[in-house]
Motif scaffolding. Structure first.
Motif, PDB file in Angstrom:
ATOM      1  N   LEU A 149       0.829  -1.204   0.000  1.00  0.00           N
ATOM      2  CA  LEU A 149       0.000   0.000   0.000  1.00  0.00           C
ATOM      3  C   LEU A 149       0.866   1.258   0.000  1.00  0.00           C
ATOM      4  O   LEU A 149       0.577   2.235  -0.699  1.00  0.00           O
ATOM      5  N   GLU A 150       1.927   1.232   0.783  1.00  0.00           N
ATOM      6  CA  GLU A 150       2.807   2.388   0.855  1.00  0.00           C
ATOM      7  C   GLU A 150       3.495   2.637  -0.485  1.00  0.00           C
ATOM      8  O   GLU A 150       3.653   3.793  -0.910  1.00  0.00           O
ATOM      9  N   ALA A 151       3.889   1.567  -1.172  1.00  0.00           N
ATOM     10  CA  ALA A 151       4.496   1.720  -2.497  1.00  0.00           C
ATOM     11  C   ALA A 151       3.495   2.302  -3.498  1.00  0.00           C
ATOM     12  O   ALA A 151       3.841   3.158  -4.315  1.00  0.00           O
ATOM     13  N   ALA A 152       2.232   1.852  -3.407  1.00  0.00           N
ATOM     14  CA  ALA A 152       1.192   2.380  -4.300  1.00  0.00           C
ATOM     15  C   ALA A 152       0.948   3.862  -4.031  1.00  0.00           C
ATOM     16  O   ALA A 152       0.752   4.652  -4.963  1.00  0.00           O
ATOM     17  N   ILE A 153       0.977   4.253  -2.768  1.00  0.00           N
ATOM     18  CA  ILE A 153       0.790   5.665  -2.408  1.00  0.00           C
ATOM     19  C   ILE A 153       1.916   6.514  -2.990  1.00  0.00           C
ATOM     20  O   ILE A 153       1.690   7.615  -3.511  1.00  0.00           O
ATOM     21  N   ASN A 154       3.141   6.004  -2.912  1.00  0.00           N
ATOM     22  CA  ASN A 154       4.274   6.742  -3.477  1.00  0.00           C
ATOM     23  C   ASN A 154       4.147   6.880  -4.993  1.00  0.00           C
ATOM     24  O   ASN A 154       4.484   7.936  -5.558  1.00  0.00           O
ATOM     25  N   ARG A 155       3.652   5.831  -5.647  1.00  0.00           N
ATOM     26  CA  ARG A 155       3.459   5.917  -7.098  1.00  0.00           C
ATOM     27  C   ARG A 155       2.364   6.916  -7.440  1.00  0.00           C
ATOM     28  O   ARG A 155       2.468   7.648  -8.433  1.00  0.00           O
ATOM     29  N   ILE A 156       1.305   6.943  -6.638  1.00  0.00           N
ATOM     30  CA  ILE A 156       0.236   7.917  -6.855  1.00  0.00           C
ATOM     31  C   ILE A 156       0.772   9.333  -6.677  1.00  0.00           C
ATOM     32  O   ILE A 156       0.412  10.249  -7.440  1.00  0.00           O
ATOM     33  N   GLY A 193       3.754  10.326  -7.336  1.00  0.00           N
ATOM     34  CA  GLY A 193       4.471  10.640  -8.568  1.00  0.00           C
ATOM     35  C   GLY A 193       3.522  10.996  -9.701  1.00  0.00           C
ATOM     36  O   GLY A 193       3.776  11.930 -10.471  1.00  0.00           O
ATOM     37  N   ALA A 194       2.408  10.253  -9.808  1.00  0.00           N
ATOM     38  CA  ALA A 194       1.421  10.554 -10.851  1.00  0.00           C
ATOM     39  C   ALA A 194       0.800  11.928 -10.632  1.00  0.00           C
ATOM     40  O   ALA A 194       0.539  12.660 -11.593  1.00  0.00           O
ATOM     41  N   VAL A 195       0.557  12.281  -9.364  1.00  0.00           N
ATOM     42  CA  VAL A 195       0.002  13.608  -9.055  1.00  0.00           C
ATOM     43  C   VAL A 195       0.957  14.705  -9.527  1.00  0.00           C
ATOM     44  O   VAL A 195       0.535  15.713 -10.123  1.00  0.00           O
ATOM     45  N   ASN A 196       2.237  14.509  -9.287  1.00  0.00           N
ATOM     46  CA  ASN A 196       3.225  15.495  -9.743  1.00  0.00           C
ATOM     47  C   ASN A 196       3.228  15.604 -11.268  1.00  0.00           C
ATOM     48  O   ASN A 196       3.316  16.719 -11.822  1.00  0.00           O
ATOM     49  N   GLY A 218       1.250   3.139 -13.908  1.00  0.00           N
ATOM     50  CA  GLY A 218       2.211   3.597 -14.915  1.00  0.00           C
ATOM     51  C   GLY A 218       1.692   3.444 -16.328  1.00  0.00           C
ATOM     52  O   GLY A 218       0.544   3.798 -16.633  1.00  0.00           O
ATOM     53  N   SER A 219       2.510   2.876 -17.213  1.00  0.00           N
ATOM     54  CA  SER A 219       2.157   2.790 -18.628  1.00  0.00           C
ATOM     55  C   SER A 219       1.000   1.845 -18.896  1.00  0.00           C
ATOM     56  O   SER A 219       0.388   1.893 -19.967  1.00  0.00           O
ATOM     57  N   THR A 220       0.671   0.967 -17.941  1.00  0.00           N
ATOM     58  CA  THR A 220      -0.453   0.040 -18.146  1.00  0.00           C
ATOM     59  C   THR A 220      -1.769   0.630 -17.662  1.00  0.00           C
ATOM     60  O   THR A 220      -2.818   0.018 -17.850  1.00  0.00           O
ATOM     61  N   GLY A 221      -1.736   1.796 -17.037  1.00  0.00           N
ATOM     62  CA  GLY A 221      -2.944   2.419 -16.519  1.00  0.00           C
ATOM     63  C   GLY A 221      -3.465   3.512 -17.424  1.00  0.00           C
ATOM     64  O   GLY A 221      -3.134   3.581 -18.616  1.00  0.00           O
TER      65      GLY A 221
END
Length: 329
Positions: free
Chosen positions: A54-61, A63-66, A177-180
């Motif tokens: 979950l924490e890794a997913a939050i960090n990826r989100i 990055g997407a927000v940025n 990422g690229s699959t979303g």
């Protein structure tokens, strides 16, 4: 009950409970000081694994927000430039009317208007070359399917635009990422949109474009004129164009702003969705790893009392050996 010296069972049990209570007291202190329920993998391995994902997913989100925010900034700067271009072209239309529709204007007066008209063309070209953090806001050449710029001149064609060569940039708007999900942001074809022409015989205006079959539109001149020039020698004069041509240029700019707004709308919705996802993911993570302060403070008082009681009992159990010593005396 037998009286023993070598083995003090009561003291051993009291020592065990003292160590046990001290261990649980230490765990409670760790949770209260860190605010986390999981302070060691051995406490709940399964929940810890879920928490890490979950924490890794939050960090990826995050990055997407940025990325989305950078895309929004790009579009806002781009739209600001297009708004300025629209004002300049509108001023050109006004200059055309001032110079050609007032019989009280002398040739010198008309030349003054023409000087401003030529200077504005230089300004339009400068705007078309502007960048955002090193990335061009507008495009002059097409790109292939991989995003590599080709040597072919980009041609603005409004609703018939070839989407595979529209100089688009892809912004990923999910934690996958690229699959979303993704949103395309375009380097708009400003110079091409400012390149229009007119049929001198029937007075029609057209944009620099080809039809869907790839052939030049029939019945129109093949020598367009541009409102943006890199040098003063290449500028056109007010006498070379009609008001209808300027109107067509304004229509092209309005279409570009609409295209900008469509991409911006998607990015704003994506930013809102990502913000909600991040909030909900953090709440899910908190339910797994965050300590219940009310429960832990209760445990703190409980284990403090039990530790003190166990220490007292250990002291009492150790004093039982004095009975055996009294018998030996």
């Amino acid at each position: 009950m037998t009286v023993q010296i070598a083995t003090n069972t009561a003291a051993n049990k009291a020592s065990f409970y003292l160590a046990h209570n001290q261990k649980r007291l230490s765990r409670t202190l760790d949770r209260l000081s860190s605010g986390k329920r999981l302070t060691s993998p051995v406490q709940d391995p399964g929940s810890l694994a879920v928490a890490m994902k979950l924490e890794a997913a939050i960090n990826r989100i995050s990055g997407a927000v940025n990325n989305v925010n950078n895309g929004i900034s790009f579009l806002e700067v781009q739209d600001g430039m297009l708004e300025t271009v629209g004002k300049i072209v509108d001023r050109m239309s006004e200059l055309k009317g001032l110079a050609s529709q007032d019989p009280m204007k002398s040739e010198q007066d008309q030349a003054s208007y023409d000087n401003e008209f030529r200077d504005l063309q230089l300004q339009l070209y400068d705007i078309s070359q502007m960048k955002f953090n090193g990335v061009s806001l507008f495009a002059n050449y097409t790109t292939d399917n991989t995003g590599v710029v080709t040597g072919n001149e980009a041609v603005f064609n409004a609703e018939d635009q070839n989407l595979s060569q529209d100089n688009s940039m892809t912004i990923y708007t999910s934690a996958e990422g690229s699959t979303g999900s993704r949103v395309s942001v375009h380097r708009l074809l400003l110079l091409s949109a400012l390149t229009v022409g007119q049929d001198q015989e029937i007075g029609h205006q057209w944009s620099q474009a080809v039809n869907t079959s790839g052939t030049q539109r029939i019945g129109y001149t093949t020598d367009p004129m541009t409102f943006a020039s890199e040098s003063l020698e290449d500028t056109i004069s007010l006498k070379q164009l009609s008001v209808n041509v300027i109107t067509k240029a304004l229509e092209n700019i309005s279409y570009l702003r609409a295209q900008n707004g469509a991409s911006g709308s998607r990015l704003y919705f994506s930013a809102d969705s990502l913000a909600k996802q991040k909030t909900n993911m953090k709440a899910a993570l908190g339910r797994i790893v965050d300590a219940d302060i009310a429960e832990e403070t209760t445990n703190l008082a409980k284990f403090q009392v039990l530790s003190q009681a166990a220490a007292s009992m250990l002291s009492q159990a150790n004093s039982n050996t004095e009975i055996a010593l009294m018998l030996i005396r």
